[in-house]
Every structure is written in structure tokens, then in C-alpha cells.
Design a protein around this motif. Structure first.
Motif, PDB file in Angstrom:
ATOM      1  N   HIS A  43       0.977  -1.006  -0.530  1.00 51.72           N
ATOM      2  CA  HIS A  43       0.035  -0.152   0.133  1.00 51.72           C
ATOM      3  C   HIS A  43       1.179   1.370   0.133  1.00 51.72           C
ATOM      4  CE1 HIS A  43      -1.690  -3.149   1.658  1.00 51.72           C
ATOM      5  NE2 HIS A  43      -3.477  -2.634   1.334  1.00 51.72           N
ATOM      6  N   ASP A  91      -3.845   1.493  -3.037  1.00 53.02           N
ATOM      7  CA  ASP A  91      -4.522   0.040  -2.637  1.00 53.02           C
ATOM      8  C   ASP A  91      -4.555  -0.630  -4.312  1.00 53.02           C
ATOM      9  OD1 ASP A  91      -4.807  -2.840  -1.850  1.00 53.02           O
ATOM     10  OD2 ASP A  91      -6.417  -2.098  -0.519  1.00 53.02           O
ATOM     11  N   HIS A  97     -11.825  -6.334   1.419  1.00 51.15           N
ATOM     12  CA  HIS A  97     -10.642  -6.768   2.149  1.00 51.15           C
ATOM     13  C   HIS A  97     -10.522  -5.914   3.617  1.00 51.15           C
ATOM     14  CE1 HIS A  97      -8.272  -4.160  -0.164  1.00 51.15           C
ATOM     15  NE2 HIS A  97      -7.166  -4.604   0.666  1.00 51.15           N
ATOM     16  N   HIS A  99      -7.474  -4.463   6.662  1.00 46.41           N
ATOM     17  CA  HIS A  99      -6.422  -4.025   6.580  1.00 46.41           C
ATOM     18  C   HIS A  99      -5.916  -4.302   8.240  1.00 46.41           C
ATOM     19  CE1 HIS A  99      -7.226  -1.438   2.950  1.00 46.41           C
ATOM     20  NE2 HIS A  99      -6.107  -2.623   2.731  1.00 46.41           N
ATOM     21  N   ASP A 110      -3.341  -6.215   4.123  1.00 43.56           N
ATOM     22  CA  ASP A 110      -4.852  -6.900   3.862  1.00 43.56           C
ATOM     23  C   ASP A 110      -4.825  -8.261   4.347  1.00 43.56           C
ATOM     24  OD1 ASP A 110      -4.822  -4.827   1.459  1.00 43.56           O
ATOM     25  OD2 ASP A 110      -4.453  -6.818   0.134  1.00 43.56           O
TER      26      ASP A 110
HETATM   27 ZN    ZN Z   1      -4.927  -3.212   0.757  1.00 42.25          ZN
END
Ligand code: ZN
Ligand code: ZN
Length: 156
Positions: A43, A91, A97, A99, A110
């Protein structure tokens, strides 16, 4: 930890088609920015993308990186990670999802888990608006920071 090659290629295809669709010429520089974001699980912030792309494309400007990222974000193809300290982090994983965020070093990873997907919006949320999705942010110290903290404690 790396994104599998096939997934990187798929993401790069989607990102480059979108850049072309947005009327941007698909230059080598823009393609490399897209590739860098697509293959990263870290990220990254803009500065990190710039530093890494510069290793392969020494002539790239930070401005090109900013504009390419802004375009991809505007098209909804990359998202900004919510509520992280410091510079905006991006991202390229568009699957639902969650974090894990290290509050000390800023590591973001993730997290997939059915128990997090099952979290339901409480009634009080209805008074604020319509909830469309829930993303859980687990905050704490990553393994590496935790290790350092333990070392510090031993030294004291
Ligand atoms: Zn992510
Ligand atoms: Zn950390």
C-alpha cells in the motif's frame, strides 16, 4: 509476500486500459507507475512509488507519478487507504478486504477473514446514513515493531 504474477498482469491490463479510456496516452512511464502499484502489497504512498519506478525509469518526474495516481484514483481503480497517519497510501486490490495497520511504522497489510466480513452495522448507523460496506481496520504493532519494543524493555 508478493502479488502473484498472473494477478499483477491482470491488474496492469485493467489499469492501462482505464488510462487509455481516460484519454491518457499509455506511455512507458505511466505503465511503470501502474505496474508498481499493481504489484505492491505494501500500500505504497506516492513518494515510494516514485522512488521504485525511478530505479527502472530514471527520467520519470514526481509530477507524472502524482498525476497518474490521481487519475487511477479518480477512476476508482485504486483506492486510498482510510485513516492512515502521514501521506496517502494506495491500494490496487479492489476485492473486499480489511487492513492491519501498524501504528508505529505505518505497515499496512491486507486481511481476509469471514468473521470480519460478518460484522454488521449497528442500528445507530441508520441515523447517520445508509451503510454500503464495512471495512475493518485492525490497528496495533507489527511483528517487527513489537520485537523492537521487547528489546527496548529488556535494555531498561
Ligand atoms: Zn489493501
Ligand atoms: Zn511496525
Amino acid at each position: 509476500m508478493t502479488v502473484p504474477d498472473t494477478e499483477v498482469e491482470r491488474r496492469v491490463r485493467v489499469l492501462s486500459q482505464a488510462l487509455r479510456g481516460a484519454g491518457l496516452r499509455l506511455t512507458h512511464q505511466r505503465l511503470e507507475v501502474a505496474r508498481e502499484i499493481a504489484r505492491s502489497e505494501a500500500h505504497p504512498d506516492t513518494e515510494t512509488v516514485y522512488r521504485n519506478v525511478r530505479l527502472r525509469v530514471p527520467t520519470i518526474s514526481v509530477d507524472t507519478v502524482y498525476r497518474t495516481i490521481a487519475t487511477l484514483e479518480g477512476l476508482g481503480l485504486i483506492t486510498r487507504v482510510d485513516a492512515t497517519p502521514g501521506a496517502a497510501r494506495y491500494d490496487a486490490n479492489l476485492e473486499h478486504h480489511h487492513h492491519f495497520v501498524c501504528t508505529r511504522c505505518g505497515l499496512i497489510r491486507d486481511v481476509y477473514h469471514p468473521s470480519l466480513d460478518k460484522v454488521e452495522a449497528p442500528d445507530v448507523a441508520d441515523q447517520l446514513g445508509k451503510v454500503e460496506s464495512i471495512r475493518v481496520q485492525l490497528r496495533g504493532l507489527c511483528k517487527s515493531c513489537e520485537g523492537k519494543e521487547n528489546e527496548d524493555e529488556r535494555r531498561e
